[in-house]
Design a protein around this motif. Sequence first.
Motif, PDB file in Angstrom:
ATOM      1  N   VAL A 103      68.290  52.424  60.322  1.00  0.00           N
ATOM      2  CA  VAL A 103      69.168  52.725  61.452  1.00  0.00           C
ATOM      3  C   VAL A 103      68.531  53.774  62.341  1.00  0.00           C
ATOM      4  N   GLN A 104      69.001  53.793  63.567  1.00  0.00           N
ATOM      5  CA  GLN A 104      68.573  54.772  64.559  1.00  0.00           C
ATOM      6  C   GLN A 104      69.817  55.253  65.297  1.00  0.00           C
ATOM      7  N   PHE A 105      70.016  56.564  65.347  1.00  0.00           N
ATOM      8  CA  PHE A 105      71.181  57.141  66.000  1.00  0.00           C
ATOM      9  C   PHE A 105      70.813  57.621  67.402  1.00  0.00           C
ATOM     10  N   GLY A 106      71.803  57.608  68.290  1.00  0.00           N
ATOM     11  CA  GLY A 106      71.601  58.126  69.635  1.00  0.00           C
ATOM     12  C   GLY A 106      72.882  58.739  70.171  1.00  0.00           C
ATOM     13  N   VAL A 107      72.752  59.692  71.101  1.00  0.00           N
ATOM     14  CA  VAL A 107      73.921  60.327  71.701  1.00  0.00           C
ATOM     15  C   VAL A 107      73.511  60.961  73.030  1.00  0.00           C
ATOM     16  N   THR A 108      74.487  61.116  73.917  1.00  0.00           N
ATOM     17  CA  THR A 108      74.286  61.771  75.208  1.00  0.00           C
ATOM     18  C   THR A 108      74.962  63.137  75.183  1.00  0.00           C
ATOM     19  N   VAL A 109      74.244  64.174  75.616  1.00  0.00           N
ATOM     20  CA  VAL A 109      74.784  65.539  75.630  1.00  0.00           C
ATOM     21  C   VAL A 109      74.797  66.047  77.070  1.00  0.00           C
ATOM     22  N   ASN A 110      75.954  66.556  77.496  1.00  0.00           N
ATOM     23  CA  ASN A 110      76.096  67.111  78.842  1.00  0.00           C
ATOM     24  C   ASN A 110      76.402  68.601  78.724  1.00  0.00           C
ATOM     25  N   ALA A 111      75.535  69.426  79.324  1.00  0.00           N
ATOM     26  CA  ALA A 111      75.702  70.886  79.273  1.00  0.00           C
ATOM     27  C   ALA A 111      76.226  71.385  80.614  1.00  0.00           C
ATOM     28  N   THR A 112      77.429  71.971  80.604  1.00  0.00           N
ATOM     29  CA  THR A 112      78.042  72.453  81.837  1.00  0.00           C
ATOM     30  C   THR A 112      78.478  73.907  81.665  1.00  0.00           C
ATOM     31  N   GLY A 113      78.721  74.570  82.796  1.00  0.00           N
ATOM     32  CA  GLY A 113      79.185  75.945  82.760  1.00  0.00           C
ATOM     33  C   GLY A 113      78.051  76.943  82.842  1.00  0.00           C
ATOM     34  N   LYS A 114      78.326  78.167  82.482  1.00  0.00           N
ATOM     35  CA  LYS A 114      77.383  79.275  82.628  1.00  0.00           C
ATOM     36  C   LYS A 114      76.661  79.542  81.315  1.00  0.00           C
ATOM     37  N   ASP A 157      79.726  75.003  77.997  1.00  0.00           N
ATOM     38  CA  ASP A 157      80.322  73.911  77.226  1.00  0.00           C
ATOM     39  C   ASP A 157      79.290  72.825  77.001  1.00  0.00           C
ATOM     40  N   LEU A 158      79.261  72.281  75.801  1.00  0.00           N
ATOM     41  CA  LEU A 158      78.433  71.127  75.459  1.00  0.00           C
ATOM     42  C   LEU A 158      79.367  69.979  75.083  1.00  0.00           C
ATOM     43  N   SER A 159      79.249  68.869  75.773  1.00  0.00           N
ATOM     44  CA  SER A 159      80.078  67.713  75.453  1.00  0.00           C
ATOM     45  C   SER A 159      79.180  66.539  75.086  1.00  0.00           C
ATOM     46  N   VAL A 160      79.590  65.756  74.100  1.00  0.00           N
ATOM     47  CA  VAL A 160      78.798  64.616  73.640  1.00  0.00           C
ATOM     48  C   VAL A 160      79.558  63.322  73.900  1.00  0.00           C
ATOM     49  N   SER A 161      78.809  62.257  74.147  1.00  0.00           N
ATOM     50  CA  SER A 161      79.397  60.935  74.397  1.00  0.00           C
ATOM     51  C   SER A 161      78.384  59.865  74.031  1.00  0.00           C
ATOM     52  N   ASN A 162      78.833  58.630  74.027  1.00  0.00           N
ATOM     53  CA  ASN A 162      77.963  57.471  73.799  1.00  0.00           C
ATOM     54  C   ASN A 162      77.211  57.548  72.469  1.00  0.00           C
ATOM     55  N   LEU A 163      77.940  57.896  71.406  1.00  0.00           N
ATOM     56  CA  LEU A 163      77.338  57.877  70.067  1.00  0.00           C
ATOM     57  C   LEU A 163      77.038  56.428  69.691  1.00  0.00           C
ATOM     58  N   THR A 164      75.774  56.128  69.388  1.00  0.00           N
ATOM     59  CA  THR A 164      75.366  54.751  69.117  1.00  0.00           C
ATOM     60  C   THR A 164      74.640  54.646  67.788  1.00  0.00           C
ATOM     61  N   LEU A 165      74.695  53.453  67.226  1.00  0.00           N
ATOM     62  CA  LEU A 165      73.982  53.131  65.996  1.00  0.00           C
ATOM     63  C   LEU A 165      73.228  51.833  66.223  1.00  0.00           C
ATOM     64  N   ASN A 166      71.915  51.897  66.193  1.00  0.00           N
ATOM     65  CA  ASN A 166      71.085  50.702  66.263  1.00  0.00           C
ATOM     66  C   ASN A 166      70.545  50.387  64.879  1.00  0.00           C
ATOM     67  N   GLY A 167      70.287  49.106  64.638  1.00  0.00           N
ATOM     68  CA  GLY A 167      69.674  48.721  63.382  1.00  0.00           C
ATOM     69  C   GLY A 167      70.628  47.988  62.467  1.00  0.00           C
ATOM     70  N   GLU A 168      70.378  48.144  61.156  1.00  0.00           N
ATOM     71  CA  GLU A 168      71.121  47.388  60.134  1.00  0.00           C
ATOM     72  C   GLU A 168      71.788  48.366  59.178  1.00  0.00           C
ATOM     73  N   PHE A 169      73.096  48.480  59.278  1.00  0.00           N
ATOM     74  CA  PHE A 169      73.834  49.418  58.429  1.00  0.00           C
ATOM     75  C   PHE A 169      74.222  48.705  57.136  1.00  0.00           C
ATOM     76  N   ASN A 170      73.227  48.468  56.280  1.00  0.00           N
ATOM     77  CA  ASN A 170      73.452  47.776  55.018  1.00  0.00           C
ATOM     78  C   ASN A 170      72.286  48.101  54.091  1.00  0.00           C
ATOM     79  N   LEU A 228      75.496  44.370  61.849  1.00  0.00           N
ATOM     80  CA  LEU A 228      74.250  43.713  62.217  1.00  0.00           C
ATOM     81  C   LEU A 228      73.502  44.498  63.278  1.00  0.00           C
ATOM     82  N   PRO A 229      72.225  44.186  63.476  1.00  0.00           N
ATOM     83  CA  PRO A 229      71.454  44.881  64.511  1.00  0.00           C
ATOM     84  C   PRO A 229      72.085  44.727  65.881  1.00  0.00           C
ATOM     85  N   ARG A 230      71.969  45.766  66.683  1.00  0.00           N
ATOM     86  CA  ARG A 230      72.458  45.730  68.055  1.00  0.00           C
ATOM     87  C   ARG A 230      71.275  45.606  69.013  1.00  0.00           C
TER      88      ARG A 230
END
Length: 242
Positions: free
Chosen positions: A51-62, A33-46, A151-153
């Motif tokens: 912009v710069q995207f980021g995310v955390t991926v957790n790989a569990t199981g066999k 299983d692959l689960s994603v969390s903490n989807l983020t957007l840095n920068g100026e969405f205008n 606005l920028p974060r």
Amino acid sequence: MRLVQSVLWVCAILTGAAAPPALAQPVPAGPADLSVSNLTLNGEFNPGGRVQFGVTVNATGKFPKADRQLTYAFQVCREQTSATCTGVATGVVKYTPGSVTQIVTDWKRITPWLPAGGASPTRIMVFVKDQALQEDFANNEQWSPVSVGTLPRAPYAYQKFDDREIDKHNSAKLSKVSRDACLLACSADSLCKSVDYAPKTKTCYLQHVHRKDVGGAYIKSSKYDHYARPCQLDDSPQKCGT
């Protein structure tokens, strides 16, 4: 041997001795299983922003082997349906099952994904997949609301300097505007490097210079606060200093 061991256990029971402890059984790994969390957007969405995207991926199981490759795609969407999405950033990273992987994209100009006169994006999303497994995992995508004008974060927000201003280097003046509108005006101007904003009168001055470029013109002020545009978002030919 089994007969002798069974006789010994029976004798132990008859004599009141404690039975041998049960052997611990290994717990089998669950399905991959692959689960994603903490989807983020840095920068100026205008328009004009980056912009710069980021995310955390957790790989569990066999998983079949230790080191594997993860394909990812960040998109902007008009609605929370894949049919309304446009790809912004894609790539491949290595990951190890049982561990957490951080994905952060390069800076991207957002203008191509903000249609002129059309419906603006209201969502960002990310999708991850192990192409070799060809599986659609249950938790491998995430959506997040966003609006044009974001606005920028931190840590890429404008840097504020209280009671300071740049004298006689203004490129434009805006009256009766909020601080956020002042900063967004700078973000939309690819040459803008800083602003002076007066909170009491709501006056905004845009500048195409950095405070380190003007020498003695960067002075103390009783009316203005100075805001420096983050260098990561500066689109001018000569990048601003830190």
